[in-house]
Design a protein around this motif. Structure first.
Motif, PDB file in Angstrom:
ATOM      1  N   UNK A 139     -19.754   4.684  26.613  1.00 37.46           N
ATOM      2  CA  UNK A 139     -21.018   5.238  26.741  1.00 37.46           C
ATOM      3  C   UNK A 139     -22.015   4.078  26.933  1.00 37.46           C
ATOM      4  N   UNK A 140     -22.142   3.358  25.603  1.00 35.34           N
ATOM      5  CA  UNK A 140     -23.008   2.487  25.442  1.00 35.34           C
ATOM      6  C   UNK A 140     -23.119   1.681  26.650  1.00 35.34           C
ATOM      7  N   UNK A 192     -22.116   2.498  29.793  1.00 34.89           N
ATOM      8  CA  UNK A 192     -22.713   2.958  31.086  1.00 34.89           C
ATOM      9  C   UNK A 192     -23.972   2.917  31.084  1.00 34.89           C
ATOM     10  N   UNK A 193     -24.840   3.284  29.711  1.00 28.70           N
ATOM     11  CA  UNK A 193     -26.029   3.447  29.560  1.00 28.70           C
ATOM     12  C   UNK A 193     -26.740   1.863  29.937  1.00 28.70           C
ATOM     13  N   UNK A 194     -25.971   1.045  29.573  1.00 28.37           N
ATOM     14  CA  UNK A 194     -26.707  -0.495  29.704  1.00 28.37           C
ATOM     15  C   UNK A 194     -26.404  -0.940  31.272  1.00 28.37           C
TER      16      UNK A 194
END
Lengths: 495, 77
Positions: B39-40, B42-44
């Protein structure tokens, strides 16, 4: 009395055996299916003789098989040792060396890691009799016996040993019995207001004591428990989409991540929710802000410990401020209060843990006269309000999982070029806290090599998110100055 | 963003050596990336590409590095 989990669950009034009580990525299961599953495992286990007092390790990612095995082993008075399928070679081997299971049920391979090989290597190295059951699918089990003298059996009445990584590189085993589970079941039912009509979604690993208690509580209460076996978000999202739930239990960081991915579909995911129970980490202002737009659903925080179960929960929605209520039977106290009014939280319940496995010294240190010293520092305000301000022990809480700095420091210093390593937890928007390591090195080595060095040895969540090479570790009053290190980590990070 | 740049970015975020990251590497099985790390990541990546993650989540391929790259590139077009 040992071996009565099965009776506790199934000797209920108004038992509707056809009710669907468990759904995972594997399928749907009624109470009847579970009873049948348990019978199969009982006859499988009977083939290897009596298992009374024997430690049975379960590395079983399929939740229905895990549940069936757990109930079968307990019925035959064996001791269940759940082991996380997210561990890797080093941390898994350390737990096996510590627990010395008589019997191991393991998945052969999981997420690209060969569990069978690590279990064999350990079993051959100790040269004592170990029975290994292995499976590709957690349904069809092959047996293999590693020959040697038999290990002695336990005489104490222990039902389950929950394992965590210890701070000195030696794991800790939290021994509990059925009374402990009954206490936690009552606490969970009260805080989540569980009833038979509920559909409860769990994003919690059932190999941990909290997840395991949640699973048993849900089945006992005949709630429909939908629990994810995979922690990959597309799988979680798919499962929740297919089985929309009115209650949900997870950690703040996992809930936040789920919300970030799915917030455009409020109707499917969030409209049906009435209560969200969050535990394992503290709630940050950042978290409150992210979830502020979720309407008509009460979000509560649960506070508990592996050793004593669930102790407190927030009475009101956490977005309006946290005011704690004790779970039935729990008592709290604050000791060694400083001039600023900050002290250590101690807790007492009618049925706490039985002690740390083979570590009476450690038990004595934190559990005296029925009071457990939590290591959590709190401030008491306005009479009964309690505010968490920090931790005496420097455990890191990442994504609802615990990371013990000492374990990772030891791992890093195993590298030939690392002279000294200090690990701290630093706030992070997705992980809750991230694992940051500062190392002093000798010779030529770059951080890339250190990341790779940690990669396959411990569970992924324990691998440092950042490693910084420094000339020296700051010291204050003769001790490593972690406050300065946390400050450095915040300055060096771009977020 | 070229695949080479994408690969570099994944390496920076996950701390996995860039030479281990290929089009057909599985995030979970080959690179050992866990759920929150994913998730980290993907967010970046979404932030770099100026995309709203929750709008595109259901169309992203989380399985392999190449698959994720393709699905991000498609979203940007």
């Amino acid at each position: 009395m040992m071996g009565s989990l099965y009776q506790w669950i199934f000797n209920s009034e108004n038992l509707d055996v056809n009710k669907k009580v468990l759904t995972t990525q594997t399928g749907d299961f009624s109470l009847y299916d579970i009873q049948k599953g348990v019978e199969i495992y009982i006859s499988l286990l009977k083939r290897i003789g009596a298992i009374r007092g024997k430690r049975v390790a379960l590395i079983v990612p399929s939740v229905p098989s895990f549940l069936n095995l757990l109930l079968a082993v307990n019925q035959l008075e064996g001791i269940i040792v759940p082991i996380s399928p997210f561990l890797r070679k080093d941390d898994l081997t350390k737990i096996l060396e510590f627990i010395k299971p008589h019997i191991v049920f393991t998945i052969k391979q999981y997420n690209g890691f060969d569990f069978s090989k690590t279990v064999y290597d350990w079993a051959h190295s100790i040269k004592e009799e170990t029975v290994i059951f292995e499976s590709d699918d957690c349904l069809n089990w092959g047996t293999l016996v590693v020959e040697g003298p038999p290990k002695p059996v336990e005489n104490e009445c222990i039902d389950i040993i929950g394992c965590t990584s210890g701070s000195t590189g030696i794991p800790k085993g939290v021994m509990v019995d059925l009374e402990f589970i009954k206490f936690t079941a009552e606490a969970l039912s009260t805080s989540m207001v569980l009833s038979k009509e509920d559909r409860l979604f769990g994003m919690v690993p059932v190999s941990g004591l909290f997840g395991l208690c949640l699973l048993l509580t849900a089945i006992k209460r005949q709630v429909h428990f939908v629990v994810t076996e995979s922690f990959s978000f597309p799988d979680i999202i798919q499962l929740l989409k297919e089985h929309s739930a009115n209650k949900l239990v997870t950690s703040p960081s996992l809930f936040r991540a789920l919300y970030l991915l799915t917030r455009d579909d409020e109707d499917t995911f969030y409209k049906p929710l009435t209560i969200v129970g969050l535990g394992g980490e503290s709630i940050s202002p950042d978290f409150i802000q992210t979830v502020s737009s979720i309407k008509n659903c009460k979000m509560i925080n649960m506070y508990g410990l592996s050793e004593l179960g669930c102790i407190m929960f927030s009475k009101n929605d956490i977005r309006t401020g946290i005011e704690w209520a004790l779970t039935p039977g729990a008592e709290i106290n604050v000791v060694n209060v400083s001039d600023e009014g900050i002290g250590e939280l101690t807790v007492k319940t009618p049925n706490g843990f039985l002690g740390y496995y083979q570590r009476p010294d450690l038990t004595e240190e934190v559990y005296r006269n029925g009071w457990f010293y939590t290591g959590d520092l709190v401030r008491v305000t306005n009479g009964a309000k309690i505010e968490f301000v920090g931790r005496k022990k420097d455990m890191i809480k990442k994504g609802g999982q615990q990371v013990i700095p000492g374990e990772i420091e030891k791992l890093l210093t195993d590298h030939p070029n690392v002279e000294k390593a200090v690990v701290v937890g630093v706030p992070h928007s997705i992980f809750g806290e991230q694992v940051v390591a500062f190392v002093v090195v000798r010779g030529k080595v770059d951080t890339g090599e250190l990341y790779s060095f940690c990669q396959d040895k411990v569970a992924r969540y324990k691998v440092p998110d950042q490693i910084f090479i420094v000339d020296e570790i700051p010291v204050s009053q003769g001790k490593v100055d972690k406050v300065t290190l946390r400050q450095w980590a915040l300055e060096k990070n771009y977020k | 963003m070229s695949f080479e740049e994408f690969r570099q970015l994944i390496s920076e975020i996950s701390k996995i050596p860039v030479e281990q990251i290929n089009k057909n590497s599985s995030f979970r099985n080959d690179l050992g990336i866990d759920s929150l790390q994913m998730v980290n990541l993907l967010i970046e990546v979404a932030a770099k590409l100026k995309l709203e993650l929750h709008m595109i989540q259901s169309r992203l391929d989380f399985q392999t590095v190449g698959g994720l790259y393709e699905s991000f590139v498609k979203e940007r077009e």
